[in-house]
Design a protein around this motif. Structure first.
Motif, PDB file in Angstrom:
ATOM      1  N   ASN A 105       9.064  60.651  19.591  1.00 15.94           N
ATOM      2  CA  ASN A 105       8.620  59.750  20.653  1.00 15.94           C
ATOM      3  C   ASN A 105       7.172  60.045  21.027  1.00 15.94           C
ATOM      4  OD1 ASN A 105      11.223  58.360  21.375  1.00 15.94           O
ATOM      5  ND2 ASN A 105      11.830  60.492  21.636  1.00 15.94           N
ATOM      6  N   THR A 106       6.362  59.012  21.047  1.00 17.61           N
ATOM      7  CA  THR A 106       4.980  59.125  21.500  1.00 17.61           C
ATOM      8  C   THR A 106       4.775  58.171  22.659  1.00 17.61           C
ATOM      9  OG1 THR A 106       4.190  59.699  19.292  1.00 17.61           O
ATOM     10  CG2 THR A 106       2.555  58.869  20.840  1.00 17.61           C
ATOM     11  N   LEU A 107       4.092  58.641  23.677  1.00 14.94           N
ATOM     12  CA  LEU A 107       3.884  57.872  24.897  1.00 14.94           C
ATOM     13  C   LEU A 107       2.400  57.810  25.201  1.00 14.94           C
ATOM     14  CD1 LEU A 107       5.764  58.215  28.218  1.00 14.94           C
ATOM     15  CD2 LEU A 107       3.344  58.696  28.178  1.00 14.94           C
ATOM     16  N   TRP A 108       1.924  56.610  25.553  1.00 14.83           N
ATOM     17  CA  TRP A 108       0.540  56.430  26.000  1.00 14.83           C
ATOM     18  C   TRP A 108       0.593  55.839  27.404  1.00 14.83           C
ATOM     19  CZ3 TRP A 108       2.081  54.674  21.137  1.00 14.83           C
ATOM     20  CH2 TRP A 108       1.498  55.312  20.040  1.00 14.83           C
ATOM     21  N   VAL A 109      -0.184  56.406  28.309  1.00 11.56           N
ATOM     22  CA  VAL A 109      -0.289  55.804  29.637  1.00 11.56           C
ATOM     23  C   VAL A 109      -1.756  55.612  29.981  1.00 11.56           C
ATOM     24  CG1 VAL A 109       1.863  56.815  30.480  1.00 11.56           C
ATOM     25  CG2 VAL A 109      -0.286  57.983  30.936  1.00 11.56           C
ATOM     26  N   LYS A 110      -2.003  54.550  30.747  1.00 10.05           N
ATOM     27  CA  LYS A 110      -3.314  54.289  31.327  1.00 10.05           C
ATOM     28  C   LYS A 110      -3.109  54.068  32.811  1.00 10.05           C
ATOM     29  CE  LYS A 110      -5.491  52.209  27.278  1.00 10.05           C
ATOM     30  NZ  LYS A 110      -6.201  51.032  26.736  1.00 10.05           N
ATOM     31  N   VAL A 111      -3.985  54.651  33.600  1.00 11.07           N
ATOM     32  CA  VAL A 111      -3.868  54.558  35.049  1.00 11.07           C
ATOM     33  C   VAL A 111      -5.235  54.235  35.639  1.00 11.07           C
ATOM     34  CG1 VAL A 111      -3.279  55.798  37.176  1.00 11.07           C
ATOM     35  CG2 VAL A 111      -1.983  56.256  35.075  1.00 11.07           C
ATOM     36  N   ASP A 112      -5.254  53.327  36.597  1.00  7.95           N
ATOM     37  CA  ASP A 112      -6.457  53.018  37.367  1.00  7.95           C
ATOM     38  C   ASP A 112      -6.075  53.149  38.828  1.00  7.95           C
ATOM     39  OD1 ASP A 112      -9.116  52.007  37.968  1.00  7.95           O
ATOM     40  OD2 ASP A 112      -8.101  50.152  38.557  1.00  7.95           O
TER      41      ASP A 112
ATOM     42  N   ILE B 197      11.618  58.462  31.954  1.00 11.07           N
ATOM     43  CA  ILE B 197      10.178  58.677  32.088  1.00 11.07           C
ATOM     44  C   ILE B 197       9.483  57.400  32.538  1.00 11.07           C
ATOM     45  CG2 ILE B 197       9.625  58.230  29.654  1.00 11.07           C
ATOM     46  CD1 ILE B 197       7.849  60.808  31.851  1.00 11.07           C
ATOM     47  N   GLU B 198       9.943  56.245  32.059  1.00 10.95           N
ATOM     48  CA  GLU B 198       9.349  54.980  32.505  1.00 10.95           C
ATOM     49  C   GLU B 198       9.545  54.797  34.010  1.00 10.95           C
ATOM     50  OE1 GLU B 198       9.455  51.708  29.009  1.00 10.95           O
ATOM     51  OE2 GLU B 198      11.413  52.273  29.798  1.00 10.95           O
TER      52      GLU B 198
ATOM     53  N   SER C 239      -0.084  51.409  33.083  1.00 10.20           N
ATOM     54  CA  SER C 239       0.646  50.829  31.953  1.00 10.20           C
ATOM     55  C   SER C 239       1.195  51.966  31.113  1.00 10.20           C
ATOM     56  CB  SER C 239      -0.256  49.923  31.120  1.00 10.20           C
ATOM     57  OG  SER C 239      -1.288  50.661  30.508  1.00 10.20           O
ATOM     58  N   ILE C 240       2.333  51.716  30.505  1.00 11.73           N
ATOM     59  CA  ILE C 240       2.988  52.730  29.686  1.00 11.73           C
ATOM     60  C   ILE C 240       3.459  52.078  28.397  1.00 11.73           C
ATOM     61  CG2 ILE C 240       5.186  52.360  30.884  1.00 11.73           C
ATOM     62  CD1 ILE C 240       5.772  55.376  30.458  1.00 11.73           C
ATOM     63  N   SER C 241       3.245  52.775  27.289  1.00 11.05           N
ATOM     64  CA  SER C 241       3.696  52.302  25.986  1.00 11.05           C
ATOM     65  C   SER C 241       4.384  53.464  25.293  1.00 11.05           C
ATOM     66  CB  SER C 241       2.494  51.814  25.160  1.00 11.05           C
ATOM     67  OG  SER C 241       2.909  51.384  23.893  1.00 11.05           O
ATOM     68  N   ILE C 242       5.594  53.217  24.820  1.00 11.77           N
ATOM     69  CA  ILE C 242       6.389  54.265  24.190  1.00 11.77           C
ATOM     70  C   ILE C 242       6.792  53.806  22.800  1.00 11.77           C
ATOM     71  CG2 ILE C 242       8.493  55.644  24.317  1.00 11.77           C
ATOM     72  CD1 ILE C 242       8.368  55.209  27.388  1.00 11.77           C
ATOM     73  N   VAL C 243       6.547  54.658  21.807  1.00 14.82           N
ATOM     74  CA  VAL C 243       6.951  54.365  20.438  1.00 14.82           C
ATOM     75  C   VAL C 243       7.989  55.384  20.019  1.00 14.82           C
ATOM     76  CG1 VAL C 243       6.215  54.207  18.032  1.00 14.82           C
ATOM     77  CG2 VAL C 243       4.734  53.347  19.842  1.00 14.82           C
ATOM     78  N   ASN C 244       9.136  54.879  19.563  1.00 12.03           N
ATOM     79  CA  ASN C 244      10.187  55.725  19.017  1.00 12.03           C
ATOM     80  C   ASN C 244      10.035  55.658  17.506  1.00 12.03           C
ATOM     81  OD1 ASN C 244      12.773  56.424  17.823  1.00 12.03           O
ATOM     82  ND2 ASN C 244      13.524  56.511  19.921  1.00 12.03           N
ATOM     83  N   HIS C 245       9.481  56.712  16.904  1.00 14.37           N
ATOM     84  CA  HIS C 245       9.111  56.681  15.488  1.00 14.37           C
ATOM     85  C   HIS C 245      10.266  56.466  14.516  1.00 14.37           C
ATOM     86  CE1 HIS C 245       4.946  57.461  16.339  1.00 14.37           C
ATOM     87  NE2 HIS C 245       5.303  58.445  17.121  1.00 14.37           N
ATOM     88  N   PRO C 246      11.424  57.117  14.669  1.00 14.46           N
ATOM     89  CA  PRO C 246      12.471  56.917  13.665  1.00 14.46           C
ATOM     90  C   PRO C 246      12.948  55.473  13.555  1.00 14.46           C
ATOM     91  CG  PRO C 246      12.956  58.843  14.991  1.00 14.46           C
ATOM     92  CD  PRO C 246      11.782  58.153  15.633  1.00 14.46           C
ATOM     93  N   GLN C 247      13.084  54.805  14.699  1.00 10.77           N
ATOM     94  CA  GLN C 247      13.541  53.417  14.668  1.00 10.77           C
ATOM     95  C   GLN C 247      12.386  52.426  14.648  1.00 10.77           C
ATOM     96  OE1 GLN C 247      14.875  55.638  17.061  1.00 10.77           O
ATOM     97  NE2 GLN C 247      16.619  56.063  15.761  1.00 10.77           N
ATOM     98  N   ASN C 248      11.125  52.961  14.787  1.00  9.73           N
ATOM     99  CA  ASN C 248       9.944  52.087  14.836  1.00  9.73           C
ATOM    100  C   ASN C 248      10.096  50.996  15.898  1.00  9.73           C
ATOM    101  OD1 ASN C 248       8.460  53.393  12.812  1.00  9.73           O
ATOM    102  ND2 ASN C 248       9.664  52.352  11.245  1.00  9.73           N
ATOM    103  N   GLN C 249      10.650  51.391  17.041  1.00 11.43           N
ATOM    104  CA  GLN C 249      10.816  50.421  18.116  1.00 11.43           C
ATOM    105  C   GLN C 249       9.817  50.783  19.204  1.00 11.43           C
ATOM    106  OE1 GLN C 249      14.884  50.935  19.208  1.00 11.43           O
ATOM    107  NE2 GLN C 249      15.640  49.582  17.608  1.00 11.43           N
ATOM    108  N   GLU C 250       9.173  49.761  19.746  1.00 14.59           N
ATOM    109  CA  GLU C 250       8.162  49.993  20.776  1.00 14.59           C
ATOM    110  C   GLU C 250       8.594  49.319  22.054  1.00 14.59           C
ATOM    111  OE1 GLU C 250       3.411  49.310  21.573  1.00 14.59           O
ATOM    112  OE2 GLU C 250       4.181  49.260  19.544  1.00 14.59           O
ATOM    113  N   LYS C 251       8.381  50.053  23.165  1.00 19.28           N
ATOM    114  CA  LYS C 251       8.645  49.496  24.483  1.00 19.28           C
ATOM    115  C   LYS C 251       7.352  49.519  25.266  1.00 19.28           C
ATOM    116  CE  LYS C 251      12.363  50.223  26.618  1.00 19.28           C
ATOM    117  NZ  LYS C 251      13.375  50.782  27.479  1.00 19.28           N
ATOM    118  N   ASP C 252       7.078  48.446  25.990  1.00 26.52           N
ATOM    119  CA  ASP C 252       5.867  48.377  26.810  1.00 26.52           C
ATOM    120  C   ASP C 252       6.256  47.991  28.227  1.00 26.52           C
ATOM    121  OD1 ASP C 252       3.650  48.770  24.907  1.00 26.52           O
ATOM    122  OD2 ASP C 252       4.479  46.973  23.967  1.00 26.52           O
ATOM    123  N   GLY C 253       5.535  48.538  29.184  1.00 30.66           N
ATOM    124  CA  GLY C 253       5.735  48.132  30.554  1.00 30.66           C
ATOM    125  C   GLY C 253       4.442  48.222  31.326  1.00 30.66           C
TER     126      GLY C 253
END
Length: 196
Positions: A100-107, A164-165, A180-194
């Protein structure tokens, strides 16, 4: 990547260097040219301006002779350029399972302890922070200073994505931050964005 010889990874040696000094034209080119002349490859690098100072961080690879040469000559080159040079030998980064890889951006409106609040959040979720960048935008007219934060983190298998979301969104709401948060689950290659 620089240099002319590619060695098998088992024969590669690695060195992390940090150069800190007053910015001026040509200084980065001088350092990278010196690295190349010693026969080292630049595997990874980061450059940042902090006040009137610049910081350059590089991961170098090469033969034992090439790494030893850069260790012995770079301090002299740094002295010529009025740079503070720090070096440390390291090993190749073993690719650990991080499904799992997570990217967040905050302002958010700037105030003390904000970055700590977000790093605490990832620590409480047993996540490894891989990259963190922050920048304060100065006040404009009646608008107070703003802080922009970007974080990349990795989590193990079975990591509770929804938890975590939810925790991230709650923290953004509490701090009146846009996040904003973006999570990638590598084994299933599924991405969730919020985005909130």
């Amino acid at each position: 990547m620089t240099g002319s010889t590619i060695l098998p990874q088992s024969q590669q040696h690695y060195l992390v260097i940090t150069a800190l000094g007053t910015d001026r034209p040509g200084i980065v080119n001088t350092i990278t040219r010196h690295v190349s002349s010693c026969g080292c490859n630049i595997e990874d690098s980061r450059l940042a301006m902090l006040g009137e100072e610049f910081t350059l961080i590089m991961l170098l690879s090469g033969s034992w002779n090439a790494i030893t040469l850069i260790e012995s000559t770079l301090p002299l080159k740094g002295a010529e350029l009025d740079l503070l040079i720090v070096m440390k030998r390291t090993n190749a980064n073993e690719q650990q399972a991080t499904p799992n890889t997570l990217w967040v951006k905050v302002d958010v409106q700037d105030s003390p302890h904000l970055i700590e609040r977000f790093t605490d959040l990832f620590d409480s979720q047993e996540m490894n922070i891989a990259e963190l960048a922050s920048k304060t935008q100065p006040a404009l007219g009646d608008n107070p200073p703003r802080l922009n934060i970007q974080i990349t983190a990795h989590g193990p298998a079975g990591w509770p994505v929804e938890q975590i979301e939810d925790t991230f969104h709650q923290l953004c709401t509490e701090l009146k931050a846009q996040g904003s948060i973006s999570i990638v689950n590598h084994p299933q290659n599924q991405e969730k964005d919020g985005v909130i």
